[in-house]
Design a protein around this motif. Structure first.
Motif, PDB file in Angstrom:
ATOM      1  N   LEU A   1       0.848  -1.186   0.000  1.00 52.55           N
ATOM      2  CA  LEU A   1       0.000   0.000   0.000  1.00 52.55           C
ATOM      3  C   LEU A   1       0.884   1.238   0.000  1.00 52.55           C
TER       4      LEU A   1
ATOM      5  N   ASN B   1      -4.785   6.529  -1.511  1.00 55.38           N
ATOM      6  CA  ASN B   1      -4.354   5.181  -1.142  1.00 55.38           C
ATOM      7  C   ASN B   1      -4.248   4.340  -2.405  1.00 55.38           C
TER       8      ASN B   1
ATOM      9  N   LEU C   1      -3.110   0.692  -3.858  1.00 54.36           N
ATOM     10  CA  LEU C   1      -2.796  -0.698  -3.543  1.00 54.36           C
ATOM     11  C   LEU C   1      -2.032  -1.317  -4.714  1.00 54.36           C
TER      12      LEU C   1
ATOM     13  N   LEU D   1      -5.929  -3.876   5.779  1.00 55.48           N
ATOM     14  CA  LEU D   1      -6.285  -2.471   5.534  1.00 55.48           C
ATOM     15  C   LEU D   1      -7.136  -1.925   6.677  1.00 55.48           C
TER      16      LEU D   1
ATOM     17  N   ILE E   1      -9.640   2.812  -1.178  1.00 54.38           N
ATOM     18  CA  ILE E   1      -8.571   2.578  -2.145  1.00 54.38           C
ATOM     19  C   ILE E   1      -8.921   3.294  -3.447  1.00 54.38           C
TER      20      ILE E   1
ATOM     21  N   PHE F   1     -12.499  -3.871  -4.494  1.00 50.79           N
ATOM     22  CA  PHE F   1     -12.223  -2.439  -4.476  1.00 50.79           C
ATOM     23  C   PHE F   1     -13.085  -1.739  -5.525  1.00 50.79           C
TER      24      PHE F   1
ATOM     25  N   ALA G   1     -12.200   1.839  -6.894  1.00 54.55           N
ATOM     26  CA  ALA G   1     -10.847   2.047  -7.397  1.00 54.55           C
ATOM     27  C   ALA G   1     -10.780   1.972  -8.916  1.00 54.55           C
TER      28      ALA G   1
END
Length: 233
Positions: free
Chosen positions: A28, A36, A38, A64, A74, A93, A96
């Motif tokens: 991360l 953030n 990943l 997380l 994320i 996610f 994201a």
């Protein structure tokens, strides 16, 4: 320093290959402006019998949460490649965007190697950013095209304010003993591409004077590194 630059790098072990003690990991990156990012998502929540060489540990979602983050926090998932132990939780996610090499994404569409995880990596096209070759994702965060392990594999270079450059070769160089200019014994049909990517990363380390290289599955090195909730800065 750019307001978008990386500030922290967390290392997370999400599983293991028990027979060899090989760690399965993801990373991360947190930036100065609060994003953030990943890097890979580790093993899937449930491991099918045919993949019994892997064993889940502390899931990336749980790790997380230990950092005060939920999946919706994320912003970006850097997908180094779609192997079983690297893309197993991508679908969690939902807010994201995903960044992957174009050649890898297109190869995965017809390659049976990646079929079992298709529900994870095959996201809506508006959320997938396809890149071509080496790419500066943001100041201090660079994607390095390193085909060989698979077509379109990408490594990641993170530049931190105190630690300096940290190179994550992922599976381009899984173990420190393979990070050499010497010829490696290999029967792999992709040996030439693997060697070319290794040399490319060695040149990068020398040119940029990178002090920390974290190999993708090196159990001996892993024991010496900071793991979440600790971080590199």
């Amino acid at each position: 320093m750019s307001p978008y630059a990386p500030q922290r790098l967390y290392l997370m072990q999400v599983g293991v290959m028990p027979e060899y003690g090989i760690p399965i990991v993801c990373y991360l990156v947190q930036t100065a402006d609060g994003r953030n990012i990943l890097i890979d998502s580790g093993l899937p929540e449930s491991i099918p019998e045919e993949q019994s060489e892997f064993e889940n540990g502390q899931d990336v979602i749980v790790q997380l949460a230990g950092l005060g983050l939920h999946p919706d926090d994320i912003d970006t998932v850097i997908s180094t490649h779609y192997d079983f132990d690297h893309a197993g939780r991508h679908a969690a996610f939902t807010k994201a965007n995903y960044v992957v090499q174009r050649v890898h994404h297109l190869d995965a569409a017809t390659n049976p190697r990646f079929a079992d995880l298709r529900s994870q990596w095959d996201q809506s096209t508006e959320r997938i950013r396809l890149v071509d070759g080496d790419t500066e994702l943001l100041p201090g965060l660079e994607l390095i095209e390193t085909s060989g392990h698979v077509p379109g594999h990408q490594s990641v270079l993170v530049r931190l304010p105190k630690t300096g450059g940290v190179l994550l070769p992922i599976d381009a160089v899984s173990f420190g003993k393979g990070f050499t200019r010497e010829e490696q014994d290999s029967s792999s049909p992709d040996a030439e591409a693997i060697r070319a990517s290794t040399i490319k990363l060695l040149d990068l380390v020398e040119r940029e004077q990178i002090g920390l290289v974290i190999f993708g599955h090196d159990e001996q090195q892993w024991e010496t590194l900071k793991k979440a909730p600790e971080f590199y800065e």
